[in-house]
Write a protein that holds these residues in place. Structure first.
Motif, PDB file in Angstrom:
ATOM      1  N   PRO A 163     125.691 156.941  35.695  1.00 41.68           N
ATOM      2  CA  PRO A 163     124.591 155.998  35.966  1.00 41.68           C
ATOM      3  C   PRO A 163     123.375 156.192  35.061  1.00 41.68           C
ATOM      4  O   PRO A 163     122.611 155.264  34.846  1.00 41.68           O
ATOM      5  N   SER A 164     123.221 157.384  34.480  1.00 42.96           N
ATOM      6  CA  SER A 164     122.085 157.628  33.588  1.00 42.96           C
ATOM      7  C   SER A 164     122.367 157.189  32.149  1.00 42.96           C
ATOM      8  O   SER A 164     121.486 157.301  31.293  1.00 42.96           O
ATOM      9  N   GLN A 165     123.568 156.689  31.875  1.00 38.74           N
ATOM     10  CA  GLN A 165     123.927 156.220  30.534  1.00 38.74           C
ATOM     11  C   GLN A 165     122.933 155.157  30.078  1.00 38.74           C
ATOM     12  O   GLN A 165     122.627 154.216  30.812  1.00 38.74           O
ATOM     13  N   VAL A 166     122.436 155.291  28.860  1.00 38.96           N
ATOM     14  CA  VAL A 166     121.517 154.323  28.273  1.00 38.96           C
ATOM     15  C   VAL A 166     122.229 153.648  27.109  1.00 38.96           C
ATOM     16  O   VAL A 166     122.673 154.313  26.174  1.00 38.96           O
ATOM     17  N   ASN A 167     122.352 152.332  27.174  1.00 41.11           N
ATOM     18  CA  ASN A 167     122.957 151.556  26.092  1.00 41.11           C
ATOM     19  C   ASN A 167     121.862 150.714  25.446  1.00 41.11           C
ATOM     20  O   ASN A 167     121.272 149.860  26.099  1.00 41.11           O
ATOM     21  N   THR A 168     121.617 150.973  24.182  1.00 39.36           N
ATOM     22  CA  THR A 168     120.581 150.260  23.433  1.00 39.36           C
ATOM     23  C   THR A 168     121.254 149.293  22.470  1.00 39.36           C
ATOM     24  O   THR A 168     122.241 149.642  21.823  1.00 39.36           O
ATOM     25  N   ILE A 169     120.709 148.087  22.389  1.00 40.84           N
ATOM     26  CA  ILE A 169     121.254 147.063  21.502  1.00 40.84           C
ATOM     27  C   ILE A 169     120.162 146.590  20.563  1.00 40.84           C
ATOM     28  O   ILE A 169     119.066 146.242  21.007  1.00 40.84           O
ATOM     29  N   ASN A 170     120.469 146.578  19.276  1.00 41.31           N
ATOM     30  CA  ASN A 170     119.591 145.992  18.276  1.00 41.31           C
ATOM     31  C   ASN A 170     120.212 144.678  17.824  1.00 41.31           C
ATOM     32  O   ASN A 170     121.366 144.663  17.377  1.00 41.31           O
ATOM     33  N   VAL A 171     119.463 143.598  17.957  1.00 42.98           N
ATOM     34  CA  VAL A 171     119.919 142.277  17.517  1.00 42.98           C
ATOM     35  C   VAL A 171     119.217 141.987  16.195  1.00 42.98           C
ATOM     36  O   VAL A 171     117.985 141.935  16.135  1.00 42.98           O
ATOM     37  N   GLU A 172     120.021 141.809  15.125  1.00 40.53           N
ATOM     38  CA  GLU A 172     119.488 141.663  13.771  1.00 40.53           C
ATOM     39  C   GLU A 172     120.038 140.409  13.106  1.00 40.53           C
ATOM     40  O   GLU A 172     121.138 139.970  13.402  1.00 40.53           O
ATOM     41  N   ILE A 177     121.948 163.960  27.668  1.00 41.89           N
ATOM     42  CA  ILE A 177     121.551 162.558  27.653  1.00 41.89           C
ATOM     43  C   ILE A 177     122.717 161.724  27.141  1.00 41.89           C
ATOM     44  O   ILE A 177     123.254 161.974  26.073  1.00 41.89           O
ATOM     45  N   LYS A 178     123.129 160.763  27.925  1.00 42.50           N
ATOM     46  CA  LYS A 178     124.233 159.881  27.561  1.00 42.50           C
ATOM     47  C   LYS A 178     123.644 158.596  26.996  1.00 42.50           C
ATOM     48  O   LYS A 178     122.885 157.901  27.667  1.00 42.50           O
ATOM     49  N   ALA A 179     123.981 158.290  25.746  1.00 43.10           N
ATOM     50  CA  ALA A 179     123.405 157.112  25.102  1.00 43.10           C
ATOM     51  C   ALA A 179     124.369 156.546  24.067  1.00 43.10           C
ATOM     52  O   ALA A 179     125.127 157.293  23.446  1.00 43.10           O
ATOM     53  N   ALA A 180     124.326 155.241  23.911  1.00 44.89           N
ATOM     54  CA  ALA A 180     125.098 154.554  22.884  1.00 44.89           C
ATOM     55  C   ALA A 180     124.188 153.524  22.229  1.00 44.89           C
ATOM     56  O   ALA A 180     123.251 153.016  22.852  1.00 44.89           O
ATOM     57  N   ILE A 181     124.477 153.236  20.970  1.00 45.98           N
ATOM     58  CA  ILE A 181     123.696 152.236  20.240  1.00 45.98           C
ATOM     59  C   ILE A 181     124.653 151.159  19.726  1.00 45.98           C
ATOM     60  O   ILE A 181     125.697 151.472  19.162  1.00 45.98           O
ATOM     61  N   THR A 182     124.267 149.923  19.944  1.00 47.22           N
ATOM     62  CA  THR A 182     125.063 148.787  19.495  1.00 47.22           C
ATOM     63  C   THR A 182     124.198 147.903  18.610  1.00 47.22           C
ATOM     64  O   THR A 182     123.035 147.659  18.923  1.00 47.22           O
ATOM     65  N   THR A 183     124.777 147.434  17.520  1.00 48.58           N
ATOM     66  CA  THR A 183     124.104 146.458  16.667  1.00 48.58           C
ATOM     67  C   THR A 183     124.833 145.132  16.801  1.00 48.58           C
ATOM     68  O   THR A 183     126.061 145.080  16.661  1.00 48.58           O
ATOM     69  N   VAL A 184     124.082 144.092  17.084  1.00 48.86           N
ATOM     70  CA  VAL A 184     124.597 142.724  17.091  1.00 48.86           C
ATOM     71  C   VAL A 184     123.984 142.071  15.859  1.00 48.86           C
ATOM     72  O   VAL A 184     122.772 141.859  15.798  1.00 48.86           O
ATOM     73  N   LEU A 185     124.824 141.815  14.855  1.00 51.53           N
ATOM     74  CA  LEU A 185     124.345 141.349  13.563  1.00 51.53           C
ATOM     75  C   LEU A 185     124.806 139.923  13.288  1.00 51.53           C
ATOM     76  O   LEU A 185     126.012 139.629  13.309  1.00 51.53           O
ATOM     77  N   PHE A 186     123.851 139.054  13.024  1.00 51.96           N
ATOM     78  CA  PHE A 186     124.166 137.698  12.582  1.00 51.96           C
ATOM     79  C   PHE A 186     124.374 137.777  11.073  1.00 51.96           C
ATOM     80  O   PHE A 186     123.426 137.963  10.323  1.00 51.96           O
ATOM     81  N   ASN A 187     125.629 137.664  10.620  1.00 56.01           N
ATOM     82  CA  ASN A 187     125.955 137.817   9.215  1.00 56.01           C
ATOM     83  C   ASN A 187     125.978 136.437   8.554  1.00 56.01           C
ATOM     84  O   ASN A 187     126.884 135.639   8.818  1.00 56.01           O
ATOM     85  N   PRO A 188     125.002 136.135   7.701  1.00 55.69           N
ATOM     86  CA  PRO A 188     124.959 134.807   7.081  1.00 55.69           C
ATOM     87  C   PRO A 188     126.115 134.557   6.110  1.00 55.69           C
ATOM     88  O   PRO A 188     126.519 133.414   5.905  1.00 55.69           O
ATOM     89  N   ARG A 189     126.663 135.606   5.533  1.00 54.23           N
ATOM     90  CA  ARG A 189     127.760 135.454   4.570  1.00 54.23           C
ATOM     91  C   ARG A 189     129.039 134.975   5.267  1.00 54.23           C
ATOM     92  O   ARG A 189     129.710 134.070   4.802  1.00 54.23           O
TER      93      ARG A 189
END
Length: 181
Positions: A146-155, A36-48
């Motif tokens: 083509p089966s690569q799954v890229n997941t993004i968490n927006v925080e 299983i090909k997968a990557a995880i990305t976090t998009v973080l709004f940093n208030p500091r």
């Protein structure tokens, strides 16, 4: 269940065959799970910092295979800084943040690192003063697999939002509640 009982009664060879088949199916499933090909990305709004920080995490195993296909057979993402930089640049070209009006938010590469079983790529951009939402493109490694799954968490801008890039999905969108700015 009665089929298994009647097979057991017929002799040890049938039972052995069933156990061998079941064992090979388990091994096969474990081998497929590793593929299983997968990557995880976090998009973080940093208030500091008032920046949007982006942290991409790729499995080192996948990154190792990718650089050999993307660059050259002898590419070494574990020990070669040049290969690491090239892979980080590749990720940067395959990831984009846009506002709701389709205007690109320019991302700066902050760095990259090898950390155990993962390869990390870091980016950031200034947080626009009024941002109703984001459109995100994340097709890193999807051109190879083509089966690569890229997941993004927006925080950090309202409740956690998760986007998943699968199949032919190329652009996903999240909206923000104005009270969270």
């Amino acid at each position: 269940m009665t089929n298994k009982l009647s097979i057991v009664k017929q002799g040890g060879f049938a039972l052995l065959a069933i156990l061998l088949v079941a064992g090979s199916m388990t091994y096969s499933n474990a081998a497929q799970a590793h593929q299983i090909k997968a990557a995880i990305t976090t998009v973080l709004f940093n208030p500091r910092t008032e920046n949007i920080e982006v942290m991409h995490r790729f499995n080192m195993h996948d990154a190792e295979h990718a650089v050999k296909v993307l660059f050259e057979k002898n590419a070494d993402i574990i020990d070669d800084k040049g290969t690491q930089q090239a892979f980080a640049d590749y990720v940067g070209k395959h990831f984009a943040l846009l506002n709701i009006e389709d205007e690109s938010l320019p991302l700066t590469q902050v760095g990259f690192e090898v950390e155990g079983k993962h390869f990390w790529v870091y980016q950031e951009t200034d947080q626009p003063p009024a941002l109703e939402g984001l459109k995100i493109r994340h097709d890193a490694l999807r051109d190879l697999w083509p089966s690569q799954v890229n997941t993004i968490n927006v925080e950090g801008n309202g409740p956690l939002k998760t986007l998943t890039f699968t199949d032919n999905v190329t652009l996903l969108e999240v909206g923000f509640n104005a009270s969270h700015h």
